[in-house]
Design an enzyme around this catalytic site. Structure first.
Site, PDB file in Angstrom:
ATOM      1  CD  GLN A 129      -1.164  -0.023   3.724  1.00 40.72           C
ATOM      2  OE1 GLN A 129      -1.551  -1.135   4.041  1.00 40.72           O
ATOM      3  NE2 GLN A 129      -1.522   1.079   4.379  1.00 40.72           N
ATOM      4  CB  CYS A 135      -4.836  -1.161   5.402  1.00 40.49           C
ATOM      5  SG  CYS A 135      -5.820  -0.260   6.628  1.00 40.49           S
ATOM      6  CG  HIS A 268      -3.423  -2.742   9.438  1.00 42.12           C
ATOM      7  ND1 HIS A 268      -3.280  -1.900   8.358  1.00 42.12           N
ATOM      8  CD2 HIS A 268      -2.660  -3.845   9.152  1.00 42.12           C
ATOM      9  CE1 HIS A 268      -2.467  -2.459   7.472  1.00 42.12           C
ATOM     10  NE2 HIS A 268      -2.091  -3.629   7.922  1.00 42.12           N
ATOM     11  CG  ASN A 292       0.075  -6.332   6.637  1.00 37.04           C
ATOM     12  OD1 ASN A 292      -0.831  -5.550   6.333  1.00 37.04           O
ATOM     13  ND2 ASN A 292       0.963  -6.034   7.569  1.00 37.04           N
TER      14      ASN A 292
END
Length: 329
Positions: A129, A135, A268, A292
């Site tokens: 990102q 996110c 997140h 992630n």
């Protein structure tokens, strides 16, 4: 585990010269440069704080096996304020969206002991990102990519930038909510990454020359604080989840299973892609497997494992069970 005088003394034994030498090597490794002397010493002080945290953590938990490992990574010179800007999950407690489905009481015993959607062709490569709190968009595309692949047999990398530019209920690089992005996709099809590439900044919403791939027909808000409901949800495909990633233990995570040092202040958005069990010298630990959006240089090639506890009514490690959702495409 307490920080004993012996541990703290051992950490203090690392001289400032040793740490600055490590910092210089880190600068070269990551291609960093600083315009002024003041900037250099600011970044050195941030690096020093993180190195001392790593040293203390390693003395307490070790740096191999299945224990939570922290090591230097590309965040080592980032201030807390800069890091917090990457944590763009917003609005969980304020969202005005009713759960679309109530899942039945799951038969947990019928589920496999391990599941990894990467091995089933439902997870795209790890993305990054950048310096944008998007996110939520990466979590959304990951869930839609998975659902689309499971339904059609085709794995497509879909556009986070379209969500950043066009999902107006969200706040682009200043954070957002996966459910709002799923709502946007109920009326607008999501384009491919190739046709609408990521720029890590807010742009103008526009049509592309590409062919939009898919939109959602609905989405599911999974029952919160229920490991069995989350376990059932991930049987359908990858699940968007929110976590508390604010600690240095998450920021500098390099491997192993996170079993502590993690709160429940959701900040997140990430993607739950499976679960499993790992046996070490301290016994067997169940874990959630999470993708992630910080590139492959973070964590276990872009992934993190966090402990999975089967106790109902709990938020789960890092709050992972508080706000799961997934789309129907």
């Amino acid at each position: 585990m307490k920080f004993t005088a012996a541990v703290l003394g051992a950490v203090a034994a690392s001289t400032d010269k040793d740490i600055e030498y490590a910092f210089i090597n880190w600068i070269a490794q990551h291609g960093k440069s600083y315009a002024t002397k003041e900037e250099y010493f600011l970044r050195l002080s941030v690096f020093t704080e993180k190195m001392k945290y790593i040293q203390t953590h390693t003395m307490l938990y070790g740096n191999d096996g299945e224990e939570h490992i922290v090591r230097p990574n590309h965040f080592m010179d980032m201030t807390e304020q800069e890091y917090k800007k990457l944590l763009g999950f917003k609005g969980h407690h304020a969202k005005n969206i009713e759960s679309r489905y109530v899942l039945s009481t799951p038969n947990v015993a019928a589920f496999p002991t391990e599941l990894d959607w990467r091995t089933k062709g439902a997870v795209t490569p790890v993305k990054n990102q950048g310096q944008c709190g998007s996110c939520w968009a990466f979590s959304t595309t990951g869930a839609v990519e998975g659902a689309y692949a499971i339904k059609t047999g085709k794995l497509e990398s879909l556009s986070e930038q379209q969500l950043v530019d066009c999902s107006t209920q969200n706040n682009a690089c200043n954070g957002g909510l996966m459910d709002y992005a799923f709502q946007y996709l109920e009326t607008t099809a999501l384009d491919t990454e190739a046709s609408y590439p990521y720029t890590a900044k807010k742009g103008t919403c526009h049509n592309t020359t590409g062919t939009p791939i898919t939109k959602t027909t609905n989405f599911v808000d999974v029952k919160p604080s229920s490991p069995s409901a989350l376990l059932e949800a991930v049987q359908h495909g990858p699940v968007s989840v929110a976590v508390d990633a604010g600690s240095m233990g998450w920021q500098l995570y390099s491997g192993g299973i996170v079993k502590a040092l993690c709160g429940t202040n959701l900040d997140h958005g990430v993607l739950l892609v499976g679960y499993g069990e790992s046996t070490g010298i301290l016994g067997t630990t169940k874990y959630w497997l999470i993708k992630n959006s910080w590139g492959t240089g973070w964590g276990e090639k872009g992934y993190i494992r966090i402990e999975r506890n089967d106790t109902e009514g709990k938020p789960g490690m890092c709050g992972v069970q508080l706000a799961p959702s997934y789309p129907i495409v």
